[in-house]
Design a protein around this motif. Structure first.
Motif, PDB file in Angstrom:
ATOM      1  N   ALA A 124      74.926  51.001  93.070  1.00  0.00           N
ATOM      2  CA  ALA A 124      75.536  49.795  93.628  1.00  0.00           C
ATOM      3  C   ALA A 124      76.954  49.621  93.092  1.00  0.00           C
ATOM      4  N   SER A 125      77.889  49.325  93.986  1.00  0.00           N
ATOM      5  CA  SER A 125      79.287  49.180  93.599  1.00  0.00           C
ATOM      6  C   SER A 125      79.849  47.888  94.165  1.00  0.00           C
ATOM      7  N   GLU A 126      80.694  47.249  93.389  1.00  0.00           N
ATOM      8  CA  GLU A 126      81.332  46.024  93.859  1.00  0.00           C
ATOM      9  C   GLU A 126      82.529  46.336  94.758  1.00  0.00           C
ATOM     10  N   LEU A 127      82.984  47.582  94.714  1.00  0.00           N
ATOM     11  CA  LEU A 127      84.134  47.954  95.535  1.00  0.00           C
ATOM     12  C   LEU A 127      83.742  48.001  97.004  1.00  0.00           C
ATOM     13  N   THR A 128      84.615  47.501  97.853  1.00  0.00           N
ATOM     14  CA  THR A 128      84.422  47.645  99.290  1.00  0.00           C
ATOM     15  C   THR A 128      85.399  48.701  99.791  1.00  0.00           C
ATOM     16  N   ARG A 129      85.018  49.382 100.825  1.00  0.00           N
ATOM     17  CA  ARG A 129      85.860  50.418 101.432  1.00  0.00           C
ATOM     18  C   ARG A 129      86.363  51.381 100.351  1.00  0.00           C
ATOM     19  N   ARG A 130      85.409  51.956  99.609  1.00  0.00           N
ATOM     20  CA  ARG A 130      85.763  52.837  98.509  1.00  0.00           C
ATOM     21  C   ARG A 130      86.298  54.175  98.983  1.00  0.00           C
ATOM     22  N   LEU A 131      85.983  54.563 100.218  1.00  0.00           N
ATOM     23  CA  LEU A 131      86.301  55.910 100.682  1.00  0.00           C
ATOM     24  C   LEU A 131      87.484  55.901 101.652  1.00  0.00           C
ATOM     25  N   ALA A 132      88.373  56.864 101.466  1.00  0.00           N
ATOM     26  CA  ALA A 132      89.586  56.920 102.288  1.00  0.00           C
ATOM     27  C   ALA A 132      89.282  57.224 103.746  1.00  0.00           C
ATOM     28  N   SER A 133      88.162  57.915 104.019  1.00  0.00           N
ATOM     29  CA  SER A 133      87.840  58.339 105.394  1.00  0.00           C
ATOM     30  C   SER A 133      86.939  57.354 106.126  1.00  0.00           C
ATOM     31  N   ALA A 134      86.594  56.239 105.484  1.00  0.00           N
ATOM     32  CA  ALA A 134      85.595  55.331 106.052  1.00  0.00           C
ATOM     33  C   ALA A 134      86.216  54.313 107.002  1.00  0.00           C
ATOM     34  N   PHE A 135      86.716  54.788 108.131  1.00  0.00           N
ATOM     35  CA  PHE A 135      87.244  53.874 109.144  1.00  0.00           C
ATOM     36  C   PHE A 135      87.130  54.543 110.502  1.00  0.00           C
ATOM     37  N   ASP A 136      87.149  53.709 111.547  1.00  0.00           N
ATOM     38  CA  ASP A 136      87.048  54.192 112.932  1.00  0.00           C
ATOM     39  C   ASP A 136      85.917  55.197 113.094  1.00  0.00           C
ATOM     40  N   GLY A 137      84.706  54.712 112.812  1.00  0.00           N
ATOM     41  CA  GLY A 137      83.541  55.547 113.021  1.00  0.00           C
ATOM     42  C   GLY A 137      83.449  56.733 112.089  1.00  0.00           C
ATOM     43  N   HIS A 138      84.174  56.690 110.978  1.00  0.00           N
ATOM     44  CA  HIS A 138      84.181  57.755 109.965  1.00  0.00           C
ATOM     45  C   HIS A 138      84.841  59.038 110.460  1.00  0.00           C
ATOM     46  N   PHE A 139      85.577  58.953 111.567  1.00  0.00           N
ATOM     47  CA  PHE A 139      86.332  60.115 112.043  1.00  0.00           C
ATOM     48  C   PHE A 139      87.725  60.176 111.415  1.00  0.00           C
ATOM     49  N   GLY A 140      88.145  59.088 110.773  1.00  0.00           N
ATOM     50  CA  GLY A 140      89.511  59.010 110.277  1.00  0.00           C
ATOM     51  C   GLY A 140      89.875  60.071 109.258  1.00  0.00           C
ATOM     52  N   GLY A 141      88.873  60.539 108.501  1.00  0.00           N
ATOM     53  CA  GLY A 141      89.172  61.541 107.490  1.00  0.00           C
ATOM     54  C   GLY A 141      89.668  62.858 108.052  1.00  0.00           C
ATOM     55  N   PHE A 142      89.421  63.122 109.338  1.00  0.00           N
ATOM     56  CA  PHE A 142      89.899  64.359 109.941  1.00  0.00           C
ATOM     57  C   PHE A 142      91.426  64.353 110.091  1.00  0.00           C
ATOM     58  N   LEU A 143      92.041  63.185 109.942  1.00  0.00           N
ATOM     59  CA  LEU A 143      93.485  63.082 110.162  1.00  0.00           C
ATOM     60  C   LEU A 143      94.302  63.735 109.070  1.00  0.00           C
ATOM     61  N   ARG A 144      93.844  63.621 107.831  1.00  0.00           N
ATOM     62  CA  ARG A 144      94.679  64.099 106.727  1.00  0.00           C
ATOM     63  C   ARG A 144      93.836  64.763 105.653  1.00  0.00           C
ATOM     64  N   ARG A 145      94.384  65.820 105.112  1.00  0.00           N
ATOM     65  CA  ARG A 145      93.699  66.554 104.058  1.00  0.00           C
ATOM     66  C   ARG A 145      93.548  65.697 102.799  1.00  0.00           C
ATOM     67  N   ASP A 146      94.556  64.907 102.481  1.00  0.00           N
ATOM     68  CA  ASP A 146      94.471  64.150 101.238  1.00  0.00           C
ATOM     69  C   ASP A 146      93.433  63.030 101.308  1.00  0.00           C
ATOM     70  N   TYR A 147      93.105  62.536 102.492  1.00  0.00           N
ATOM     71  CA  TYR A 147      91.996  61.588 102.602  1.00  0.00           C
ATOM     72  C   TYR A 147      90.693  62.284 102.207  1.00  0.00           C
TER      73      TYR A 147
END
Length: 604
Positions: free
Chosen positions: A434-457
């Motif tokens: 359990a974590s108090e952080l929200t949106r901890r992951l860089a790729s967790a947006f727009d249906g989780h497809f966002g991480g495909f945009l950038r290598r550093d994500y």
């Protein structure tokens, strides 16, 4: 996992306390980079821990159930487990797959044959590169034998497998002898067992395409993972040949049909019925549609390995001297937390205007996927309840004046009749904690497809996965060793002392790769994110005496990454929605020109 101590692999050795994990690796689209980081660190740390604890304790992974992204990651891990691969090699393969190759540049490259794309947004040619670079299709048998590993890969069968539910009546009060209900089962899976350098199907469901030479079975396994990760619309579906006779439900359907054929042969007034085929080519897509968190499949896989090797079953104390344990471990990149659920309920209001169809569809899809996830968790809970109540009831047999061997046989027969033989109480763990952080992951947006945009994500999420796996495993090992202190020579140690002992055995987590740079240490050709990720020191070191080797991103940093990434994906969507975007932009200028000059290049 590789070990130089043969006895450490044998749960019957009274000196060794053994615990095994069955992993449930969920779907997550680009969040597969997080899952890859988790599995990479778990593998590395367990190899190191076992080497340090030879002859005293052994913790291993012997079961993996994967859905969608988790099927690819699970297959790569399963091969490493079966071969006893060096941790550095597994990390290289995971990074190749999830950080380097699964990138928008590759995914939007037009298919060599237009018909192969199936009208999907992305092409799956990159999967060929993953199979080539991250999976060994002709591995050499390991020098040191490893435990058999079970791998269950889920998928969705869009055509369905027919089955029959037969409500047979045998009493005199019903004129109708039987009622048969016919239906189609769309949930599918391929069960594999890995032994050394070979991977074979437990049930021979998947048939190799004509001309495919696959003596060790890895090409079929890769094809199963392809189908499991074919997210509808985004990726092309897969067509696979199935041996229908391998499906129990289909065999029952066949029997019912055969009875109908015999009746019609005796009565010429009835219409003839076509006989069923023995095999068929069917259409498959993402396994996450019905089994996104495939805990139910993990339970089935554990029952399979327990039947094959009974000493792994903690209940078989006669074979393992009561020193074998089992836990189920979920890898869930974005777990639902009470605060988020309560917030969503509080925000629910009657809209001022009717919802547009896309908004309604989005809510329907959300309801569907969340309900599918709930079903998987209910499977685990119901298995526990059934086992507890059954064992409670079976204790009454001990009060009968019967020989013990008769009582034991009766108990086993009853468990088998209830479908509970070889199944265990499900002890469920989860990464992340359990974590108090929200949106901890860089790729967790727009249906989780966002991480495909950038290598550093993706690199950021890979690092986060490694960090959270280390934190979880340190705490779990501390509690486990404390519970069995007498077996492992830690009697009298306090919780903090055992935690320090674990940290010392695991050593410092490998320094994560800075997401600004590629594997060769050169600047990433796609540039930096808007907040210049490393300007504030990417994952700064924690204090030297801390178990946590890397700190997490701050909330502000995460929000800045997500905000920029969402803006970029919305720009891409505007282009995708243009009816002639592919012909006007990609084919005329090339995908690299389009991405580098218009949408992916970072701000100056």
């Amino acid at each position: 996992m590789s070990t130089s101590n043969e006895e450490a692999l044998d749960a019957r050795n009274p000196k060794v306390r053994v615990h095994r994990f069955a992993l449930s690796v969920s779907g997550g689209v680009a969040l597969g980079s997080y899952e890859a980081g988790v599995l990479t660190q778990l593998y590395r740390d367990l190899v190191v821990f076992n080497a340090q604890m030879q002859g005293k304790a052994q913790v291993s992974i012997d079961v993996i159930a994967g859905a969608s992204a988790g099927s690819i990651t699970g297959l790569i891990l399963a091969q490493a487990l079966s071969l006893g691969s060096p941790p550095a090699l597994l990390e290289s393969h995971m990074r190749t797959c999830w950080v380097d190759l699964l990138d928008i540049h590759h995914l939007l490259t037009p298919a060599a044959q237009p018909k192969d794309s199936g009208g999907a947004i992305f092409t799956d040619g990159v999967v060929d590169k993953i199979i080539e670079q991250a999976l060994d299709l002709s591995p050499v048998a390991p020098e040191t034998p490893q435990e058999t590993v079970a791998l269950w890969i889920t998928m969705t069968n869009l055509d369905g497998i027919p089955f029959v539910i037969d409500f047979e009546r045998k009493d005199e009060y019903h004129a109708q002898v039987t009622t048969q209900l016919y239906a189609l089962d769309y949930k599918d899976y391929i069960p594999f067992l890995l032994e050394g350098n070979r991977i074979t199907q437990v049930e021979q469901r998947l048939i190799a395409a004509d001309g495919v030479v696959d003596p060790l079975g890895w090409r079929l396994a890769a094809e199963a993972a392809r189908a499991s990760s074919a997210f509808p619309i985004a990726f092309p579906c897969r067509y696979q040949m199935r041996n229908l006779e391998a499906y129990k439900g289909y065999r029952g359907f066949e029997d019912a049909l055969q009875q109908g054929l015999e009746q019609k042969a005796a009565d010429p007034t009835l219409h003839p019925t076509q006989e069923l085929p023995k095999k068929a080519t069917l259409q498959f897509v993402d396994g996450g549609l019905f089994n996104n968190e495939p805990i139910g499949r993990a339970i089935d896989a554990v029952a399979c390995v327990n039947a094959k090797d009974p000493k792994r079953n903690p209940a078989r104390k006669d074979l393992n001297d009561g020193k074998a344990g089992r836990s189920f471990l979920m890898i869930e990149p974005e777990p639902q937390l009470p605060a988020a659920i309560a917030s969503a309920l509080s925000a629910a209001v009657i809209p001022a205007a009717p919802l547009l169809p896309p908004a309604t569809v989005a809510k329907i899809l959300s309801a569907y996927f969340n309900h599918a996830l709930y079903d998987d968790f209910k499977t685990a809970q119901e298995t526990n309840t059934a086992l507890v109540e059954m064992h409670k009831a079976l204790k009454h047999l001990d009060t009968l004046s019967l020989p013990q061997e008769v009582v034991d046989r009766l108990k086993q027969d009853i468990l088998k009749a209830a479908g509970l033989d070889d199944k265990e109480i499900v002890t469920l763990e989860r990464i992340p904690q359990a974590s108090e952080l929200t949106r901890r992951l860089a790729s967790a947006f727009d249906g989780h497809f966002g991480g495909f945009l950038r290598r550093d994500y993706r690199a950021a999420d890979f690092i986060t996965g490694k960090n959270e796996a280390r934190v979880w495993l340190t705490e779990w090992l501390t509690q486990w060793l404390k519970s069995h202190a007498g077996d492992v020579g830690l009697d009298g140690r306090t919780h903090d002392e055992i935690k320090a002992f674990v940290a010392d055995r695991l050593g410092e987590a490998p320094a994560p790769q800075d997401p600004r740079f590629n594997d060769q240490g050169d600047p990433d050709p796609n540039g930096l994110t808007a907040i210049q990720l490393a300007a504030a020191a990417w994952f700064p070191r924690a204090p030297a005496d801390s178990v946590e080797q890397r700190a997490a991103l701050t909330e502000d940093q995460r929000r800045a990454i997500v905000s920029e990434a969402e803006q970029r994906l919305h720009q891409l969507l505007e282009v995708w929605l243009h009816p002639n975007w592919l012909g006007e932009v990609v084919l005329n200028h090339g995908i690299d020109w389009w991405l580098d000059h218009k949408y992916i290049k970072p701000p100056e």
